[in-house]
Design a protein around this motif. Structure first.
Motif, PDB file in Angstrom:
ATOM      1  N   LEU A   1      -6.678   8.209  91.600  1.00  0.00           N
ATOM      2  CA  LEU A   1      -6.344   9.611  91.349  1.00  0.00           C
ATOM      3  C   LEU A   1      -7.017  10.160  90.099  1.00  0.00           C
ATOM      4  CD1 LEU A   1      -2.900   8.686  92.434  1.00  0.00           C
ATOM      5  CD2 LEU A   1      -3.681  10.950  93.131  1.00  0.00           C
ATOM      6  N   ARG A   2      -7.537   9.257  89.268  1.00  0.00           N
ATOM      7  CA  ARG A   2      -8.255   9.719  88.075  1.00  0.00           C
ATOM      8  C   ARG A   2      -9.742   9.342  88.186  1.00  0.00           C
ATOM      9  NH1 ARG A   2     -11.682   7.988  84.299  1.00  0.00           N
ATOM     10  NH2 ARG A   2     -10.557   6.009  84.147  1.00  0.00           N
ATOM     11  N   ASP A   3     -10.045   8.061  88.048  1.00  0.00           N
ATOM     12  CA  ASP A   3     -11.456   7.656  88.039  1.00  0.00           C
ATOM     13  C   ASP A   3     -12.110   7.935  89.386  1.00  0.00           C
ATOM     14  OD1 ASP A   3     -13.758   6.665  86.941  1.00  0.00           O
ATOM     15  OD2 ASP A   3     -13.186   4.567  87.034  1.00  0.00           O
ATOM     16  N   GLY A   4     -11.313   7.795  90.446  1.00  0.00           N
ATOM     17  CA  GLY A   4     -11.847   8.087  91.768  1.00  0.00           C
ATOM     18  C   GLY A   4     -12.133   9.567  91.948  1.00  0.00           C
ATOM     19  N   LEU A   5     -11.089  10.369  91.817  1.00  0.00           N
ATOM     20  CA  LEU A   5     -11.230  11.800  92.131  1.00  0.00           C
ATOM     21  C   LEU A   5     -12.151  12.531  91.157  1.00  0.00           C
ATOM     22  CD1 LEU A   5      -7.612  12.800  93.219  1.00  0.00           C
ATOM     23  CD2 LEU A   5      -9.569  12.195  94.667  1.00  0.00           C
ATOM     24  N   GLN A   6     -12.227  12.041  89.919  1.00  0.00           N
ATOM     25  CA  GLN A   6     -13.057  12.781  88.965  1.00  0.00           C
ATOM     26  C   GLN A   6     -14.542  12.683  89.308  1.00  0.00           C
ATOM     27  OE1 GLN A   6     -12.452  10.872  85.051  1.00  0.00           O
ATOM     28  NE2 GLN A   6     -14.566  10.171  85.160  1.00  0.00           N
ATOM     29  N   SER A   7     -14.897  11.684  90.107  1.00  0.00           N
ATOM     30  CA  SER A   7     -16.321  11.464  90.379  1.00  0.00           C
ATOM     31  C   SER A   7     -16.768  12.032  91.716  1.00  0.00           C
ATOM     32  CB  SER A   7     -16.628   9.966  90.348  1.00  0.00           C
ATOM     33  OG  SER A   7     -16.117   9.376  89.184  1.00  0.00           O
ATOM     34  N   ILE A   8     -15.882  12.657  92.430  1.00  0.00           N
ATOM     35  CA  ILE A   8     -16.288  13.200  93.731  1.00  0.00           C
ATOM     36  C   ILE A   8     -16.008  14.686  93.772  1.00  0.00           C
ATOM     37  CG2 ILE A   8     -16.018  10.981  94.897  1.00  0.00           C
ATOM     38  CD1 ILE A   8     -13.406  11.795  95.942  1.00  0.00           C
ATOM     39  N   ALA A   9     -16.633  15.352  94.722  1.00  0.00           N
ATOM     40  CA  ALA A   9     -16.603  16.817  94.737  1.00  0.00           C
ATOM     41  C   ALA A   9     -15.293  17.373  95.291  1.00  0.00           C
ATOM     42  CB  ALA A   9     -17.773  17.341  95.560  1.00  0.00           C
ATOM     43  N   THR A  10     -14.743  16.691  96.301  1.00  0.00           N
ATOM     44  CA  THR A  10     -13.523  17.196  96.934  1.00  0.00           C
ATOM     45  C   THR A  10     -12.391  17.348  95.917  1.00  0.00           C
ATOM     46  OG1 THR A  10     -14.139  16.003  98.944  1.00  0.00           O
ATOM     47  CG2 THR A  10     -11.853  16.742  98.781  1.00  0.00           C
ATOM     48  N   VAL A  11     -11.749  18.479  95.954  1.00  0.00           N
ATOM     49  CA  VAL A  11     -10.574  18.686  95.101  1.00  0.00           C
ATOM     50  C   VAL A  11      -9.328  18.514  95.962  1.00  0.00           C
ATOM     51  CG1 VAL A  11      -9.341  20.304  93.602  1.00  0.00           C
ATOM     52  CG2 VAL A  11     -11.849  20.274  93.617  1.00  0.00           C
ATOM     53  N   LEU A  12      -8.575  17.463  95.696  1.00  0.00           N
ATOM     54  CA  LEU A  12      -7.349  17.250  96.482  1.00  0.00           C
ATOM     55  C   LEU A  12      -6.267  18.211  96.006  1.00  0.00           C
ATOM     56  CD1 LEU A  12      -6.455  13.476  97.058  1.00  0.00           C
ATOM     57  CD2 LEU A  12      -7.639  15.056  98.583  1.00  0.00           C
ATOM     58  N   PRO A  13      -5.577  18.856  96.939  1.00  0.00           N
ATOM     59  CA  PRO A  13      -4.424  19.688  96.544  1.00  0.00           C
ATOM     60  C   PRO A  13      -3.343  18.821  95.888  1.00  0.00           C
ATOM     61  CG  PRO A  13      -4.987  19.997  98.877  1.00  0.00           C
ATOM     62  CD  PRO A  13      -5.804  18.857  98.389  1.00  0.00           C
ATOM     63  N   THR A  14      -2.598  19.442  95.010  1.00  0.00           N
ATOM     64  CA  THR A  14      -1.545  18.715  94.291  1.00  0.00           C
ATOM     65  C   THR A  14      -0.577  18.029  95.262  1.00  0.00           C
ATOM     66  OG1 THR A  14      -1.718  20.381  92.553  1.00  0.00           O
ATOM     67  CG2 THR A  14       0.231  18.961  92.507  1.00  0.00           C
ATOM     68  N   ALA A  15      -0.260  18.698  96.343  1.00  0.00           N
ATOM     69  CA  ALA A  15       0.696  18.119  97.297  1.00  0.00           C
ATOM     70  C   ALA A  15       0.158  16.813  97.881  1.00  0.00           C
ATOM     71  CB  ALA A  15       0.999  19.114  98.414  1.00  0.00           C
ATOM     72  N   GLN A  16      -1.136  16.750  98.114  1.00  0.00           N
ATOM     73  CA  GLN A  16      -1.708  15.502  98.641  1.00  0.00           C
ATOM     74  C   GLN A  16      -1.708  14.408  97.577  1.00  0.00           C
ATOM     75  OE1 GLN A  16      -5.508  16.485 100.462  1.00  0.00           O
ATOM     76  NE2 GLN A  16      -4.540  17.017 102.393  1.00  0.00           N
ATOM     77  N   LYS A  17      -1.950  14.784  96.347  1.00  0.00           N
ATOM     78  CA  LYS A  17      -1.864  13.781  95.274  1.00  0.00           C
ATOM     79  C   LYS A  17      -0.448  13.216  95.195  1.00  0.00           C
ATOM     80  CE  LYS A  17      -5.470  15.771  92.302  1.00  0.00           C
ATOM     81  NZ  LYS A  17      -5.790  16.182  90.917  1.00  0.00           N
ATOM     82  N   GLN A  18       0.527  14.105  95.331  1.00  0.00           N
ATOM     83  CA  GLN A  18       1.921  13.642  95.272  1.00  0.00           C
ATOM     84  C   GLN A  18       2.228  12.718  96.449  1.00  0.00           C
ATOM     85  OE1 GLN A  18       4.014  17.393  94.972  1.00  0.00           O
ATOM     86  NE2 GLN A  18       3.697  17.511  92.752  1.00  0.00           N
ATOM     87  N   GLU A  19       1.709  13.092  97.608  1.00  0.00           N
ATOM     88  CA  GLU A  19       1.928  12.244  98.782  1.00  0.00           C
ATOM     89  C   GLU A  19       1.265  10.877  98.581  1.00  0.00           C
ATOM     90  OE1 GLU A  19       1.002  14.261 102.436  1.00  0.00           O
ATOM     91  OE2 GLU A  19       1.127  12.407 103.630  1.00  0.00           O
ATOM     92  N   TRP A  20       0.057  10.870  98.019  1.00  0.00           N
ATOM     93  CA  TRP A  20      -0.647   9.619  97.713  1.00  0.00           C
ATOM     94  C   TRP A  20       0.213   8.750  96.781  1.00  0.00           C
ATOM     95  CZ3 TRP A  20      -6.489   9.589  95.857  1.00  0.00           C
ATOM     96  CH2 TRP A  20      -6.891   8.272  95.591  1.00  0.00           C
ATOM     97  N   ILE A  21       0.726   9.392  95.712  1.00  0.00           N
ATOM     98  CA  ILE A  21       1.535   8.635  94.748  1.00  0.00           C
ATOM     99  C   ILE A  21       2.794   8.083  95.402  1.00  0.00           C
ATOM    100  CG2 ILE A  21       2.966   8.889  92.670  1.00  0.00           C
ATOM    101  CD1 ILE A  21       0.767  10.855  91.635  1.00  0.00           C
ATOM    102  N   LEU A  22       3.439   8.913  96.199  1.00  0.00           N
ATOM    103  CA  LEU A  22       4.675   8.464  96.853  1.00  0.00           C
ATOM    104  C   LEU A  22       4.386   7.302  97.812  1.00  0.00           C
ATOM    105  CD1 LEU A  22       7.713   8.870  97.258  1.00  0.00           C
ATOM    106  CD2 LEU A  22       7.186  10.507  99.083  1.00  0.00           C
TER     107      LEU A  22
END
Lengths: 324, 324
Positions: free
Chosen positions: A28-49
């Motif tokens: 969610l940090r090192d991964g997402l910061q290096s790619i173009a796609t911006v994940l919506p907050t709700a998807q990040k929360q779902e990933w974490i859950l």
């Protein structure tokens, strides 16, 4: 909650390997910061859950950098607040400086990680500071943390520890000096990162052995990139010395700005398999992780993903370490 | 020519690692046998010549199985004859039985490898023989070789040594018994293969340590598949015990019939990088290998290829082991 130990509460298992290890999810940090796609907050929360349901208990949820620099992580405060609702989840954030640290403290992060580049050239190019200026910043962060009466732990993460695309070699002596300097400046713990995939198992053994002499239990984590296919071999080398916390990214997302298309972080699911197969208990449900990987890879359609387990699946004789 | 030593003429390097190691190229056999594309003989010869120019001195050039079964390898006799024209190239072939061995002897192979499956179920399914029937066949091959006054060495290769997709677990005791039986039956050397990618560094250390006790210098090679991403970590584990010959396949071609799309053998170019980076001299020119990989991947367009080095390239501070 896993606190600051490094070579964590290690009761040695077979062949002197740690009986347990922690995979800290950094997708969610090192991964997402290096790619173009911006994940919506709700998807990040779902990933974490979902990651939590898989057994993950340490997640780096984002980075308190200016949103202009990394729009992918602009919602870090909100994601952190969500992560804090999950009992026993140890939520960390990356902070580039005191300003970021103040947000981490305010947000009640369990841990903030200040990256430092052992390569002088890389440090100037990426952070616009010398390594020693970063050490001084850590001192200011420690003072602010203590003044606030906050319990947010401080990790100094030494990157380009095995070499750098700009500078080439990074002397072991310089890496060790910086680890000591970070501890002296008030870091609760330190870690080493192979930011650009230059490490190899021999170099990992050599450097980690010395890092442990300096930092002992405060050496907390190995962060290995798979740019040249060696992330798991490097993790195994560190594991043999008792290191029991590793950063990894689901589906190996993250990539390397210096090698387009190349792998990024170690894949969480592959590293989990290696550790469990070796009898090291990670607390993770690998099949659940593989299902989550499929979901996240779907969200990131078009981005490069990596790893082997998603195709191969578990061996049919697989037994989790805890079940043996 | 590298003769039958196993843990080859090993003068220990740093941290007790072998100073030198040999990568035996198996792409032309294990790689090509598992994919649909049939390479013309001229391209196989070009591959061998280029591999030779890269520094490869041991190549498994094919398999003396009935052409109906593996049309990809129907030209093995011709390819072997070509390989024998290159001075100092150690050319091996796989032989499934006495009939194949007679062709290997006739063709003047330096080495013939008889595969045996330690998994009883896998052995019956793939070879239609029990493991002990294969041991008996090796005895007949040895008698035929000696009667012919041939110098072709005999390797007994024990596959599914770390588990099997049909049977699951394969007991260590059974693997060790079969290694001893092969040696007793007249094998000049023995090797272990993780045919289906079930091994892990812990299991490799455990089994190889015991295999070396039984076979000593006659334990000659580790053959690791990357099905679950662990081929290099497994090779590193064997290397630490002094093993200094590894099978690998350019571009990791080969795949796994039980995991469609999954990786096959360790990638020659990635393994070469790991070894050289660790200070273990392979005699290989990695950039030349990467150029050859690009050529072969072009010939095999449409087939899955694997590995990391072809994208990432060498680190900018890379020095071959021999140049340090």
């Amino acid at each position: 909650m896993n606190s600051s130990q490094a070579v964590s509460s290690r009761s040695p298992g077979s062949r002197g390997l740690p009986a347990k290890a922690i995979i800290r999810e950094v997708g969610l940090r090192d991964g997402l910061q290096s790619i173009a796609t911006v994940l919506p907050t709700a998807q990040k929360q779902e990933w974490i859950l979902d990651a939590y349901a898989c057994g993950q208990r340490e997640i780096e949820v984002g980075s308190f950098v200016p949103p202009k620099l990394l729009p992918q992580l602009a919602d870090t405060a909100e994601v952190l607040a969500y992560a804090r609702t999950l009992p026993g989840l140890f939520a960390s954030v990356l902070v580039p400086n005191l300003k970021g640290a103040e947000r981490a403290i305010e947000g009640g992060a369990d841990l903030m990680i200040l990256p430092l580049s052992a390569s002088h050239a890389h440090s100037l190019a990426n952070l616009r500071k010398t390594p020693d200026e970063v050490v001084a910043e850590l001192g200011r962060i420690r003072a602010a943390r203590d003044a606030a009466g906050s319990k947010t732990l401080i990790e100094g993460g030494v990157g380009t520890a095995w070499g750098c695309t700009l500078q080439g070699n990074v002397p072991v002596s310089e890496v060790l000096r910086l680890l000591q300097a970070l501890l002296d400046a008030g870091a609760d713990r330190v870690s080493l990162a192979d930011t650009v995939g230059y490490a190899n198992p021999y170099a990992v053994s050599t450097l980690v052995e010395q890092a442990l002499k300096i930092a002992g239990d405060r050496f907390c984590c190995g962060h290995f990139h798979d740019t040249r296919g060696l992330a798991l071999a490097n993790a195994a080398a560190a594991l043999q010395l008792g290191v029991s916390r590793f950063d990894a990214s689901l589906a190996g997302i993250g990539g390397c700005p210096h090698a387009p298309g190349a792998s990024g972080n170690a894949s969480t699911e592959d590293l989990a398999f290696m550790l469990e197969a070796m009898g090291v208990d990670t607390g993770l449900d690998i099949n659940a992780l593989l299902a989550l990987r499929a979901k996240v890879a779907g969200w990131l359609a078009g981005e490069a993903t990596h790893g082997a387990m998603w195709r191969a699946g578990l061996p049919n004789n697989f037994k989790p370490a805890a079940a043996r």
